[in-house]
Scaffold this motif. Structure first.
Motif, PDB file in Angstrom:
ATOM      1  N   GLN A  48     -32.470 -45.281   5.792  1.00 50.29           N
ATOM      2  CA  GLN A  48     -31.710 -44.341   4.967  1.00 50.29           C
ATOM      3  C   GLN A  48     -32.640 -43.572   4.030  1.00 50.29           C
ATOM      4  N   VAL A  49     -33.832 -44.146   3.757  1.00 49.34           N
ATOM      5  CA  VAL A  49     -34.831 -43.500   2.904  1.00 49.34           C
ATOM      6  C   VAL A  49     -36.214 -43.848   3.452  1.00 49.34           C
ATOM      7  N   ILE A  50     -37.149 -42.888   3.359  1.00 52.26           N
ATOM      8  CA  ILE A  50     -38.549 -43.121   3.726  1.00 52.26           C
ATOM      9  C   ILE A  50     -39.400 -42.939   2.471  1.00 52.26           C
ATOM     10  N   VAL A  51     -40.326 -43.877   2.250  1.00 55.15           N
ATOM     11  CA  VAL A  51     -41.298 -43.766   1.161  1.00 55.15           C
ATOM     12  C   VAL A  51     -42.667 -43.716   1.820  1.00 55.15           C
ATOM     13  N   THR A  52     -43.418 -42.617   1.612  1.00 54.12           N
ATOM     14  CA  THR A  52     -44.704 -42.476   2.282  1.00 54.12           C
ATOM     15  C   THR A  52     -45.839 -42.107   1.332  1.00 54.12           C
ATOM     16  N   ASP A  53     -47.010 -42.604   1.664  1.00 55.00           N
ATOM     17  CA  ASP A  53     -48.253 -42.234   0.994  1.00 55.00           C
ATOM     18  C   ASP A  53     -48.698 -40.894   1.580  1.00 55.00           C
ATOM     19  N   ILE A  54     -49.673 -40.261   0.956  1.00 62.20           N
ATOM     20  CA  ILE A  54     -50.241 -39.015   1.498  1.00 62.20           C
ATOM     21  C   ILE A  54     -51.557 -39.290   2.219  1.00 62.20           C
ATOM     22  N   ASN A  55     -52.488 -39.968   1.550  1.00 64.30           N
ATOM     23  CA  ASN A  55     -53.828 -40.174   2.109  1.00 64.30           C
ATOM     24  C   ASN A  55     -53.864 -41.413   2.997  1.00 64.30           C
ATOM     25  N   MET A  56     -53.829 -41.171   4.328  1.00 65.58           N
ATOM     26  CA  MET A  56     -53.846 -42.272   5.299  1.00 65.58           C
ATOM     27  C   MET A  56     -54.661 -41.845   6.518  1.00 65.58           C
TER      28      MET A  56
END
Length: 121
Positions: A48-56
């Motif tokens: 229902q929600v995505i939490v993502t980093d930027i630098n990967m």
């Protein structure tokens, strides 16, 4: 049925911190190590929600957000960016890619949960 949240971060420590904070708040957490893995997880899960980093590695958060938004099936899922970056240019790029919100690390678990509740409603 509990809300499922997909966390995408290359740091195992950050994934564990997110899992602990979100699980304690009653969320079901599925995890991915980078954008490529995140897309693989999306084929089996519907968060229902995505939490993502930027630098990967392999695929950064910008590419991941763009790929998620390119698929009609996932277009409506809110995406929160959780990163050490606070640069306005990167925030704008994430917003243009389709991010719903931006949270700077280190995160406050209470503020993270509040942000998730706002976008998941």
């Amino acid at each position: 049925m509990s809300t499922t949240i997909l966390t995408v971060d290359d740091s195992r420590t950050m994934r564990e911190m997110l899992k602990m904070a979100l699980s304690q708040a009653g969320y079901r957490v599925v995890q991915a190590e980078d954008g490529v893995h995140g897309l693989e997880v999306l084929r089996q899960e519907t968060p229902q929600v995505i939490v993502t980093d930027i630098n990967m590695p392999r695929m950064d958060g910008f590419g991941f957000i763009e790929q998620v938004r390119a698929d009609d099936a996932y277009r409506g899922i809110p995406i929160l960016v959780l990163t050490t970056e606070s640069d306005a240019v990167k925030k704008d790029r994430a917003r243009r890619a389709g991010a719903t919100g931006w949270i700077v690390k280190p995160f406050d678990p209470t503020k993270l949960i509040d942000a998730i509740r706002r976008v998941a409603a």
